[in-house]
Design an enzyme around this catalytic site. Structure first.
Site, mmCIF file in Angstrom:
data_model
loop_
_atom_site.group_PDB
_atom_site.id
_atom_site.type_symbol
_atom_site.label_atom_id
_atom_site.label_comp_id
_atom_site.label_asym_id
_atom_site.label_seq_id
_atom_site.Cartn_x
_atom_site.Cartn_y
_atom_site.Cartn_z
ATOM 1 N N TYR A 155 -15.658 94.479 -74.071
ATOM 2 C CA TYR A 155 -15.767 93.046 -73.744
ATOM 3 C C TYR A 155 -14.470 92.158 -73.640
ATOM 4 O O TYR A 155 -14.106 91.685 -72.779
ATOM 5 C CB TYR A 155 -16.769 92.455 -74.834
ATOM 6 C CG TYR A 155 -17.074 91.066 -74.568
ATOM 7 C CD1 TYR A 155 -18.275 90.776 -73.303
ATOM 8 C CD2 TYR A 155 -16.365 89.851 -74.789
ATOM 9 C CE1 TYR A 155 -18.811 89.750 -73.153
ATOM 10 C CE2 TYR A 155 -16.902 88.630 -74.566
ATOM 11 C CZ TYR A 155 -17.945 88.377 -73.749
ATOM 12 O OH TYR A 155 -18.429 87.160 -73.355
ATOM 13 N N LYS A 159 -12.718 90.484 -70.560
ATOM 14 C CA LYS A 159 -12.085 89.003 -70.629
ATOM 15 C C LYS A 159 -10.769 88.820 -70.390
ATOM 16 O O LYS A 159 -10.261 87.908 -69.948
ATOM 17 C CB LYS A 159 -12.960 88.448 -71.677
ATOM 18 C CG LYS A 159 -14.461 88.671 -71.770
ATOM 19 C CD LYS A 159 -15.218 88.021 -70.448
ATOM 20 C CE LYS A 159 -16.476 88.084 -70.472
ATOM 21 N NZ LYS A 159 -17.123 87.336 -69.362
HETATM 22 N N1 LIG Z 1 -22.805 82.420 -74.417
HETATM 23 C C1 LIG Z 1 -21.653 82.504 -75.085
HETATM 24 O O1 LIG Z 1 -21.466 82.212 -76.004
HETATM 25 C C2 LIG Z 1 -20.395 83.187 -74.184
HETATM 26 C C3 LIG Z 1 -19.154 82.883 -74.775
HETATM 27 C C4 LIG Z 1 -18.047 83.318 -73.849
HETATM 28 C C5 LIG Z 1 -18.382 83.622 -72.601
HETATM 29 N N2 LIG Z 1 -19.558 83.648 -72.107
HETATM 30 C C6 LIG Z 1 -19.568 84.292 -70.893
HETATM 31 O O2 LIG Z 1 -20.686 83.719 -69.956
HETATM 32 C C7 LIG Z 1 -20.972 84.199 -68.745
HETATM 33 C C8 LIG Z 1 -22.478 84.017 -68.755
HETATM 34 O O3 LIG Z 1 -23.170 84.436 -69.805
HETATM 35 P P1 LIG Z 1 -24.408 83.574 -70.476
HETATM 36 O O4 LIG Z 1 -23.878 83.281 -72.066
HETATM 37 O O5 LIG Z 1 -24.934 82.426 -69.766
HETATM 38 O O6 LIG Z 1 -25.565 84.902 -70.838
HETATM 39 P P2 LIG Z 1 -26.977 84.897 -70.089
HETATM 40 O O7 LIG Z 1 -27.413 86.209 -70.509
HETATM 41 O O8 LIG Z 1 -27.743 83.920 -70.460
HETATM 42 O O9 LIG Z 1 -26.769 84.714 -68.373
HETATM 43 C C9 LIG Z 1 -25.940 85.672 -67.773
HETATM 44 C C10 LIG Z 1 -26.622 85.693 -66.499
HETATM 45 O O10 LIG Z 1 -25.955 86.722 -65.757
HETATM 46 C C11 LIG Z 1 -26.952 87.812 -65.110
HETATM 47 N N3 LIG Z 1 -26.327 89.107 -64.833
HETATM 48 C C12 LIG Z 1 -26.295 89.854 -65.652
HETATM 49 N N4 LIG Z 1 -25.855 91.108 -65.257
HETATM 50 C C13 LIG Z 1 -25.893 90.853 -63.814
HETATM 51 C C14 LIG Z 1 -25.531 91.976 -62.564
HETATM 52 N N5 LIG Z 1 -25.215 92.982 -62.793
HETATM 53 N N6 LIG Z 1 -25.651 91.067 -61.516
HETATM 54 C C15 LIG Z 1 -25.953 89.704 -61.340
HETATM 55 N N7 LIG Z 1 -26.235 89.159 -62.430
HETATM 56 C C16 LIG Z 1 -25.961 89.488 -63.566
HETATM 57 C C17 LIG Z 1 -28.037 87.653 -65.785
HETATM 58 O O11 LIG Z 1 -29.316 87.895 -65.280
HETATM 59 C C18 LIG Z 1 -28.114 86.346 -66.351
HETATM 60 O O12 LIG Z 1 -28.854 85.615 -65.666
HETATM 61 C C19 LIG Z 1 -20.848 85.831 -69.206
HETATM 62 O O13 LIG Z 1 -19.727 86.248 -68.356
HETATM 63 C C20 LIG Z 1 -20.411 85.772 -70.753
HETATM 64 O O14 LIG Z 1 -19.525 86.866 -70.982
HETATM 65 C C21 LIG Z 1 -20.744 83.648 -72.790
#
Ligand SMILES: NC(=O)c1ccc[n+]([C@@H]2O[C@H](COP(=O)([O-])OP(=O)(O)OC[C@H]3O[C@@H](n4cnc5c(N)ncnc54)[C@H](O)[C@@H]3O)[C@@H](O)[C@H]2O)c1
Length: 281
Positions: A155, A159
């Site tokens: 991860y 990132k």
């Molecule tokens: N939630 C947190 O605390 C957090 C913190 C830092 C970074 N992020 C980043 O935010 C971004 C969004 O994640 P989130 O937290 O909203 O999670 P989430 O699981 O709610 O949303 C992620 C979305 O990406 C889609 N997805 C996954 N694999 C895929 C693929 N192969 N092709 C197309 N779509 C795909 C999923 O179906 C989902 O709708 C990610 O890049 C994650 O690393 C999240």
């Protein structure tokens, strides 16, 4: 990019969490939004919910870890809206395993979804944005884990990669009329801890995280923090402001700022240790 009304955005991972928050806020700001996601049912619902608010949105299913599917999604967006101005590379997954537990499958899945999709997003949408000469913006979702390690090797690597790519592209694309920003969220209330729901079969079996030991404790802590995390709509608002004001880094909160300061201090200390030495004779 000051004037967002009437522009078109393509947002990946838009059926849930942060992507949904960004798509919603952009749509509310008068942007036409193509929502892209691998999870068809969630995508259909997200699009239907936004259409109820009279937003001009549509959806396209794609596994962004496959370049061909991302290209097809771009083609569908151009067919639907003509031009694309804003690319949001947001789809991502949490996982990848820790030292001693990682596998080729977990690395490949994490690198494919979190990093290569961003590379391909830029490669496919960059020329589309440039082509109309109206300017545009690329926002990619990294994480605080893109600036300080600790979320797991795969991860963190993906990132850091998204941060590096964005920092370099910001300089390279500015003369081409494209602003570039990297979003580095802290804990956001999303479904990220249930990322395994969307593992494409071709990656093989991705192991469940351990149920005992320090890693299990860590995962439990993150689950707890995510469940009480920041509202994705708040993140969407920051992204909209970041696009309008051309911010290079979009943070969601200051929680991890001291740890980033510590990292910079350690880097500075490394330079201090060799100050005055003469490497070239
Ligand atoms: N939630 C947190 O605390 C957090 C913190 C830092 C970074 N992020 C980043 O935010 C971004 C969004 O994640 P989130 O937290 O909203 O999670 P989430 O699981 O709610 O949303 C992620 C979305 O990406 C889609 N997805 C996954 N694999 C895929 C693929 N192969 N092709 C197309 N779509 C795909 C999923 O179906 C989902 O709708 C990610 O890049 C994650 O690393 C999240």
């Amino acid at each position: 990019m000051k004037a967002l009304v009437g522009k078109t955005a393509f947002v990946t991972g838009a059926a849930s969490g942060i992507g949904s928050g960004i798509a919603t806020v952009l749509a509310q700001a008068g942007v036409k939004v193509m929502l892209c996601d691998i999870e068809e049912r969630a995508l259909t619902k997200a699009v239907a919910d936004l259409k109820m608010t009279n937003a001009d949105v549509d959806g396209v299913k794609a596994d962004v870890s496959l370049k061909g599917e991302l290209q097809a999604a771009a083609d569908a967006t151009v067919a639907r809206y003509g031009k694309v101005h804003i690319l949001v590379n947001n789809a991502g997954i949490g996982g990848g395993g820790s030292y001693g537990r990682w596998t080729d499958a977990s690395w490949n899945w994490t690198i494919g979804v979190n990093l290569m999709s961003v590379v391909w997003g830029v490669e496919i949408f960059g020329p589309l944005i440039e082509a109309h000469g109206e300017g545009g913006h690329i926002v990619s979702t990294a994480s605080i884990a893109g600036l300080i390690p600790g979320s797991g090797p795969a991860y963190d690597v993906t990132k850091y990669g998204v941060v590096a790519l964005s920092e370099g592209l910001r300089v390279a694309l500015a003369p081409r009329g494209i602003g570039v920003a990297v979003l580095c969220p802290g804990f956001i209330r999303t479904q990220i801890m249930n990322s395994r729901r969307n593992v494409p079969q071709r990656f093989g079996t991705i192991e469940e995280p351990p149920t005992e030991g320090p890693r299990a404790e860590f995962v439990k802590m993150v689950e707890e923090r995510v469940s009480k995390g920041i509202d994705p709509l708040f993140v969407g608002e920051l992204v909209r402001e970041g696009i309008e004001q051309d911010w290079s880094y979009i943070f969601t909160d200051n929680e991890f700022e001291p740890l980033i300061d510590e990292r910079f201090a350690a880097i500075n200390q490394g330079f201090d240790r060799i100050r005055g030495r003469k490497p070239w004779r």
